[in-house]
Motif scaffolding. Structure first.
Motif, PDB file in Angstrom:
ATOM      1  N   GLY A  10     -10.658  -9.960   4.806  1.00 25.20           N
ATOM      2  CA  GLY A  10     -11.067 -10.631   3.579  1.00 25.20           C
ATOM      3  C   GLY A  10     -12.540 -10.452   3.262  1.00 25.20           C
ATOM      4  N   ARG A  19     -10.577 -14.148  -0.732  1.00 25.67           N
ATOM      5  CA  ARG A  19     -11.892 -13.530  -0.903  1.00 25.67           C
ATOM      6  C   ARG A  19     -12.805 -13.982   0.235  1.00 25.67           C
ATOM      7  N   TRP A  20     -14.089 -13.624   0.135  1.00 26.10           N
ATOM      8  CA  TRP A  20     -14.986 -13.885   1.262  1.00 26.10           C
ATOM      9  C   TRP A  20     -15.121 -15.370   1.619  1.00 26.10           C
ATOM     10  N   HIS A  58     -12.762 -17.654   1.565  1.00 26.47           N
ATOM     11  CA  HIS A  58     -11.563 -17.920   2.357  1.00 26.47           C
ATOM     12  C   HIS A  58     -11.688 -17.265   3.743  1.00 26.47           C
ATOM     13  N   GLY A 106      -5.197 -18.288  -3.378  1.00 28.60           N
ATOM     14  CA  GLY A 106      -5.660 -16.902  -3.395  1.00 28.60           C
ATOM     15  C   GLY A 106      -5.922 -16.362  -4.781  1.00 28.60           C
ATOM     16  N   GLY A 152     -12.805  -6.859   1.340  1.00 32.86           N
ATOM     17  CA  GLY A 152     -12.413  -6.833  -0.065  1.00 32.86           C
ATOM     18  C   GLY A 152     -11.380  -7.906  -0.343  1.00 32.86           C
ATOM     19  N   PRO A 153     -11.128  -8.223  -1.609  1.00 27.09           N
ATOM     20  CA  PRO A 153     -10.144  -9.257  -1.946  1.00 27.09           C
ATOM     21  C   PRO A 153      -8.732  -8.832  -1.576  1.00 27.09           C
TER      22      PRO A 153
END
Length: 314
Positions: free
Chosen positions: A257, A123-124, A126, A120, A260-261
């Motif tokens: 996710g 984010r997008w 993942h 981690g 946003g992060p």
């Protein structure tokens, strides 16, 4: 007032989630979609809508710790609390039901989630990986259900608790409208209240997500499992927990996710993720060897959850 907002938000979420599921199921059946498919898709998504909205709003409002804590905490509570408390009321007999495939899928989802957390923040990319896993899981579940139906082991008119045969179009659409309005309102209130509690008490948002928010959003699963245990339906109790845990990991964090992060704190990777994995692995003897979840196990599971909460707040 933060406690008031949090409790009000939770109450609105539970009520709105219930009416949204009722409306969505009735609408689907009115449109001719089989009840079997509805139970695997509309009901599964609808009952997880509160957790989903909470996590999305938490990310939008700059409190991503609540989003991650909510999912991890809910999965821990689902095993230790949602199976532990019903077992104190009535033993859960597991030997007559085969949940091995679902359990292994849940473990795979847990492993994927943990790997992504350790790499981690989420984010997008993942998030897309998690949503791809969800799509595969749902596709396999629907294919399996259709095979069961073809083998005449289930019927299209199986009973769903959320169905109201007398509901007319106006009531059905009204349920959906109330649910769609109530869910974001409840999520907003709960996230605001939980964040305020965390700031006032000097507790991290992640811990609030792991405790207050997680227990609150696990309430529907707890109610379902209590009734399932009471009626001797271990398949419903176990399936409810396993299915909810898979959707939490793959669907909720997958969607959040994309918004946003989501940072992953050191305590999450060193403690909470491992507690979640250990709780999941506790199900293995019940799934593979048919052990009965009796009152002693219920007491042990509930006590373990209490010890975990005390450790978090200590």
């Amino acid at each position: 007032m933060d406690f008031v907002w949090a409790l009000a938000g939770l109450a609105i979420l539970v009520a709105a989630g219930d009416v949204l599921v009722r409306g969505a199921v009735n609408l689907s059946l009115k449109l001719g979609i089989p009840a079997l498919i509805v139970s695997l898709t509309v009901v599964a998504f609808g009952t997880s809508a509160p957790e989903l909205l909470i996590s999305v709003f938490a990310v939008i409002e700059g409190a991503p710790g609540i989003a991650l804590g909510n999912v991890v905490g809910s999965n821990i509570a689902n095993v230790l609390l949602v199976l532990g408390l019903p077992a104190l009321i009535a033993p859960i007999i597991t030997r007559d039901y085969d949940t091995r495939k679902s359990f292994l899928t849940m473990l795979a989802a847990t492993a994927l989630f943990m790997i992504l957390c350790f790499s981690g923040p989420i984010r997008w990319p993942h998030a897309l990986a998690l949503l791809a896993g969800l799509a595969l899981m749902l596709g396999d579940a629907i294919r399996g259900a259709l095979r069961e139906r073809a083998a005449a082991r289930v019927t299209l008119d199986e009973t769903l608790d959320q169905v109201d045969p007398a509901a007319h179009w106006g009531r059905t659409l009204g349920y959906i409208a109330v649910g769609l309005v109530g869910l974001p309102l409840g999520a907003d209130l709960l996230v605001d209240g939980a964040s305020g509690i965390a700031r006032a008490a000097g507790i991290s948002e992640t811990v609030i997500g792991l405790t207050l928010v997680a227990i609150g959003t696990s309430a529907p699963e707890l109610a379902t499992s209590v009734m399932a245990a009471w009626k001797g339906r271990a398949d419903v109790a176990l399936g409810n927990v396993i299915g909810s845990n898979m959707f939490n990991l793959l669907g909720i964090i997958g969607v959040a996710g994309l918004v946003g992060p989501i940072p992953v704190g050191a305590e999450m990777t060193s403690r909470d993720l491992w507690v979640m994995l250990a709780a999941a692995l506790l199900l293995a003897p019940f799934v593979f060897h048919g052990w009965r979840i009796g009152r002693r196990w219920g007491l042990g599971l509930t006590g373990a959850y209490g010890a975990y909460v005390v450790m978090l707040l200590g």
